[in-house]
Structure formats: structure tokens, C-alpha cells
Design an enzyme around this catalytic site. Structure first.
Site: not given
Length: 282
Positions: A40, A163
Site C-alpha cells: 500500500s 490494496d
């Protein structure tokens, strides 16, 4: 066997300012890593570190955060994504942008770089490599940071991604599989924190309508995170891992635009990283 020292930055949206502080301290003290794995927002921190650009990651959590192009309902209505990935990791980051990544310096570092994203079709992690990052093409960072439900999946070569924290939030196993002999793990919640699956139930239900395997991974994220942090603790006790984590996040959450609190997390990271001076300092 030659030592191969790795760093994992697990990201966490605005809490990732903590990791930015840790890595800036490493730049200050000349602490080097042979390998970096970002998840991320942690992937953006890692690239700035290997490019040697002290302070750059921090600016993305403070200077640019309040701009409407960065995040907001306007982005969602226009594009289907709350976060403006093409602005953050494109307009700002490209060679002609306001805060370009020194791509040539990153490549010259010679480090093995990995970026973790979740394949939305399978719910499995994919670890992109440094050669998947190219000048003015940072799509793998966009994919790694794409929050389910709030953002539409980011598509690379026809494959939709979310993500990386959905499928492999603290990917220690990958770092050792890639040959690391010691790994520094940067968490962005206190070390004793363990996730609850209750926080992911609603999002998982919505995601299941389009991406059932990713939804299943999201529903299991708490268990995966807790298992991987426990593994990190065991490896730390064995001397193979060093864990850095903030003592408090003072109410910060992933998308909270609280610049003073973000600044405090950054300063915590700078301070806590001094633990690395003896361990890894030249």
C-alpha cells in the site's frame, strides 16, 4: 552466506507517515537495505527511500494531502475512486511533476524492490518487482494502494488489483523467500495491536458482489494480519527480525486528514528508528 538485509513497510494510509520517518532516519544515518518490500502506501515510502529522497514521502502525507485531487468525494463521483491515484502517483510523481521520484537513483541503488498488491480475481497477493516500475509508470504503486469499495480496482495488463494489505498485510514470508537474512518490519499500529474481523464484514459483503475471492481474503485479513505479526514476534525473539511500531497512533486512521497527528507519527518514526543505529549502522 552474505547478509541480505530487508525492510518491509506495511503501509496504512496516513499512518504510513511513521514509516516515512523511520526511512528518513535511515537516510540520515547512512543505513542501507539490500531489499525493500512495500505494501500500500508503504510501497511509495520504499521507492522514495531507495531513490535517496529524504523528506519526499513526508510531503505526500502533509503538503499534498489537503488538495481535492488527492482524495475526496469529488474524485469518487468523477472516477469511481475516492483516492486520486493518477494524481498522487502520476501528476505529482512523474519526472515533470511537482515532486518527481528520482527514478534513476532508485535503479542505481541496486536494491531488490517488491510491491505487494492483491489480484482482485483470485484474492491472492502478487509481488511486483523493481523492473515493473518504470520512469513515469508507477501503476504497481497505484494498484497496491487501491482500497476495496472506496476505490474501483486498478487494472494492469487487463488484471484488476486491490490494496496489498487484503491478502498479505505483513509479508515476512516473501522477504525470507527472496533471500533476506534479517528483516526490519515497520508496522503502523502499536506492536500489541491485533485486528478484529468485525471491521471488514460490511466491506467484504459489498466486495463479494463483484470479486468474491478478494472479498474472502478481506474477511480473513484480520486473521492473516494477526498470524503474521505473531510470526514477526517469534522471529524477533530469534534475532531474525527487528520490529518498529508506534507506541500510539492517537486516533489516526487510514484516511484521516489530521496533519498535526501525521506529523507526530513521522517524528515517532524518526525517533524509534534510532534502534537501528547499532544493529545496522555502518
Amino acid at each position: 552466506m552474505r547478509r541480505k538485509i530487508g525492510v518491509i513497510d506495511v503501509g496504512g494510509g496516513m499512518r504510513s507517515a511513521y514509516g516515512a520517518g523511520v526511512l528518513d532516519h535511515c537516510l540520515d544515518r547512512g543505513i542501507r537495505f539490500d531489499y525493500g518490500l512495500g505494501v500500500s502506501a508503504g510501497s511509495a515510502n520504499v521507492t522514495s527511500f531507495f531513490a535517496g529522497q529524504r523528506g519526499r514521502a513526508r510531503r505526500f502525507y502533509t503538503k499534498y494531502l489537503v488538495r481535492p485531487e488527492y482524495m475526496g468525494i469529488g474524485n469518487f463521483l468523477r472516477t469511481g475512486s475516492y483516492l486520486g491515484f493518477d494524481y498522487i502517483y502520476g501528476t505529482l510523481m512523474n519526472h515533470d511533476g511537482e515532486d518527481p521520484l528520482d527514478y534513476a537513483a532508485m535503479v542505481a541503488s541496486g536494491a531488490d524492490i517488491r510491491v505487494c498488491a492483491t489480484d482482485a480475481r483470485t484474492g491472492r497477493p502478487r509481488f511486483f518487482r523493481e523492473d515493473d516500475l518504470r520512469q513515469d509508470n508507477y501503476d504497481v504503486i497505484k494498484a497496491s494502494s487501491c482500497l476495496p469499495v472506496l476505490d474501483k480496482p486498478y487494472v494492469i495488463d487487463g488484471i484488476p488489483y486491490f490494496d496489498g494489505t487484503i491478502s498479505d498485510p505483513v509479508p515476512i514470508g516473501q522477504a525470507f523467500a527472496d533471500g533476506c537474512t534479517h528483516v526490519v518490519v515497520i508496522l503502523t499500529r502499536p506492536r500489541a495491536f491485533r485486528r478484529s474481523a468485525a471491521h471488514d464484514v460490511a466491506s467484504s459483503g459489498l466486495l463479494a458482489l463483484s470479486y468474491p475471492h478478494a472479498a474472502r481474503a478481506l474477511l480473513q485479513r484480520a486473521a492473516t494480519y494477526n498470524r503474521e505479526v505473531d510470526q514477526a514476534e517469534r522471529l524477533a525473539a530469534a534475532g531474525r527480525v527487528t520490529i518498529l511500531a508506534p507506541s500510539s497512533i492517537a486516533g489516526m486512521h487510514t484516511l484521516k486528514q489530521d496533519i498535526p497527528a501525521i506529523g507526530r507519527l513521522y517524528e515517532q518514526g524518526l525517533h524509534d528508528a534510532r534502534a537501528l543505529d547499532v544493529l545496522l549502522g555502518e
